[in-house]
Design a protein around this motif. Structure first.
Motif, short mmCIF file in Angstrom:
data_model
loop_
_atom_site.label_atom_id
_atom_site.label_comp_id
_atom_site.label_asym_id
_atom_site.label_seq_id
_atom_site.Cartn_x
_atom_site.Cartn_y
_atom_site.Cartn_z
N LEU A 199 0.86 -1.11 0.12
CA LEU A 199 -0.12 -0.04 -0.10
C LEU A 199 1.04 1.17 -0.05
CD1 LEU A 199 -3.15 0.80 0.01
CD2 LEU A 199 -3.10 0.92 2.47
N LEU A 200 0.84 2.14 -1.05
CA LEU A 200 1.57 3.16 -1.24
C LEU A 200 0.76 4.41 -1.32
CD1 LEU A 200 3.81 1.35 -4.05
CD2 LEU A 200 4.63 1.85 -1.64
N VAL A 201 1.58 5.41 -1.02
CA VAL A 201 0.91 6.79 -1.57
C VAL A 201 1.91 7.88 -2.24
CG1 VAL A 201 -0.63 7.09 0.60
CG2 VAL A 201 1.87 7.78 0.72
N ALA A 202 1.44 8.68 -3.00
CA ALA A 202 1.96 9.53 -3.88
C ALA A 202 1.08 10.78 -4.43
CB ALA A 202 2.35 8.76 -5.24
N SER A 203 1.94 11.62 -4.95
CA SER A 203 1.18 12.86 -5.52
C SER A 203 0.96 12.58 -6.86
CB SER A 203 1.90 14.18 -5.30
OG SER A 203 2.05 14.42 -3.72
N LEU A 204 -0.21 12.23 -7.19
CA LEU A 204 -0.46 11.81 -8.74
C LEU A 204 -0.74 12.92 -9.55
CD1 LEU A 204 -2.11 8.39 -8.39
CD2 LEU A 204 0.34 8.94 -8.73
N GLY A 205 -1.14 14.27 -8.80
CA GLY A 205 -1.62 15.38 -9.72
C GLY A 205 -2.91 15.42 -9.94
N ALA A 206 -3.59 14.32 -9.52
CA ALA A 206 -5.29 14.17 -9.68
C ALA A 206 -5.64 12.98 -8.74
CB ALA A 206 -5.79 14.00 -11.16
N PRO A 207 -7.05 13.15 -8.04
CA PRO A 207 -7.31 12.08 -7.40
C PRO A 207 -7.43 10.95 -8.09
CG PRO A 207 -9.26 13.72 -7.81
CD PRO A 207 -7.93 14.34 -8.24
N ASN A 208 -6.74 10.09 -7.76
CA ASN A 208 -6.82 8.77 -8.62
C ASN A 208 -6.18 7.49 -7.58
OD1 ASN A 208 -6.97 7.03 -10.88
ND2 ASN A 208 -5.50 7.88 -12.09
N ALA A 209 -6.18 6.44 -8.17
CA ALA A 209 -5.59 5.15 -7.61
C ALA A 209 -5.22 4.26 -8.88
CB ALA A 209 -6.55 4.40 -6.69
N LEU A 210 -3.94 3.60 -8.48
CA LEU A 210 -3.75 2.95 -9.52
C LEU A 210 -3.00 1.36 -9.15
CD1 LEU A 210 -1.01 5.17 -11.07
CD2 LEU A 210 -2.99 4.59 -11.93
N ALA A 211 -3.37 0.27 -9.56
CA ALA A 211 -3.06 -0.85 -9.31
C ALA A 211 -1.90 -1.45 -10.21
CB ALA A 211 -4.23 -2.12 -9.34
N LEU A 212 -0.82 -1.85 -9.52
CA LEU A 212 0.46 -2.22 -10.51
C LEU A 212 0.82 -3.46 -9.87
CD1 LEU A 212 2.32 1.04 -10.13
CD2 LEU A 212 1.00 0.40 -12.13
#
Length: 303
Positions: free
Chosen positions: A100-113
């Motif tokens: 479980l990670l957090v980042a500043s993606l520039g827009a509210p979003n979530a990514l599954a990698l």
């Protein structure tokens, strides 16, 4: 006369150069055919190469993307409630617990990698302020559904397969395309006319390849949209709250709307059918409507 002679000579050089290249490619293809390769061996080699290419693209591409995001691990003590929700969701799904990670993606979003056995879930920091606990859990469940279905790996394999088919088609068609291009361009110089039959035939072949590429792209994008619907359905199933995901999608859509000062500027436009056909995600309206119908107890098939 001097200029015409020079133009003719240039046309002959262009013609000879393209025909020579076409002949060389033809000789290579003829040598391959003359060797009478076992079709089973040839198809197997192409299949293995495609699978290897897709896997390596998925494996190294995922790692490179994760590094580029500058994502950081979210410790359990910083968000114990969210970690408990993730534990509960993973326990109801067929996958190993992702990082479980957090980042500043520039827009509210979530990514599954990654995959169901080795995955990572990246959440934009804005989501923690934008969504309540149930809505955030619904978004997490949607991304976990992508991991459970190994959507990243299957997407990489599909693209690798498309690239293999396109590459083989281009190699097979290369002698004809080179010859037609050389004849057409050579005749332009020799006859001083901008058009001829060879160029028209070459353009028609290019148009056929373009149409084939468009159809394949549309198929791949349609599959991506179906996987989004499937992930929505799976998230609604494991959370038992389809409306939480619907609310989350609406909030993310509104938060992504451009704004001037304190005012949001709604953008109303009719999406072109081609845009919808080539989109990787269904519209938020479609997704919310499906989730609302699911909340009413109606089963919505994935189209």
């Amino acid at each position: 006369m001097g200029r015409r002679t020079l133009a003719v000579l240039i046309g002959l050089v262009v013609l000879a150069g393209y025909l020579g290249a076409a002949y060389l490619v033809y000789l290579v293809l003829a040598a391959v055919v003359a060797g009478r390769p076992d079709p089973v061996v040839l198809v197997t080699a192409l299949l293995v190469g495609t699978l290897l290419s897709g896997y390596l693209s998925y494996r190294f591409g995922t790692g490179a993307l994760l590094r580029s995001l500058d994502a950081r691990t979210l410790p359990r003590e910083r968000a114990p409630a969210l970690h408990r929700r993730v534990d509960g969701l993973v326990g109801r799904m067929s996958l190993d617990r992702p990082d479980l990670l957090v980042a500043s993606l520039g827009a509210p979003n979530a990514l599954a990698l990654g995959s169901s056995r080795r995955g990572a879930l990246v959440l934009d920091v804005w989501l923690f302020r934008l969504l309540d606990a149930d809505e955030l859990a619904a978004i997490v469940a949607h991304e976990l559904a992508h991991l459970e279905g190994d959507d990243g790996l299957s997407r990489a394999m599909v693209y690798a397969g498309v690239q293999t088919v396109v590459s083989v088609a281009l190699v097979v068609a290369a002698p004809i395309a080179l010859a037609l291009t050389g004849i057409g361009r050579g005749l332009v110089w020799i006859t001083d006319r901008p058009d001829n039959v060879a160029l028209r035939v070459r353009a028609a072949i290019g148009a056929l390849f373009g149409l084939a590429a468009f159809l394949v792209t549309a198929f791949v994008r349609a599959r991506a949209r179906r996987r989004e619907f499937a992930a929505d359905d799976r998230a609604a199933e494991v959370t038992g709250d389809p409306l939480a995901l619907a609310r989350a999608l609406r909030k993310i859509e509104r938060a992504s709307t451009p704004r001037i000062g304190p005012f949001r500027i709604p953008i109303e436009r009719d999406e072109h059918p081609i845009e919808r056909l080539l989109s990787t995600h269904p519209s938020t309206d479609e997704r919310v409507e499906r989730l609302a119908e699911r909340a009413k107890g109606r089963r919505i098939p994935v189209e």
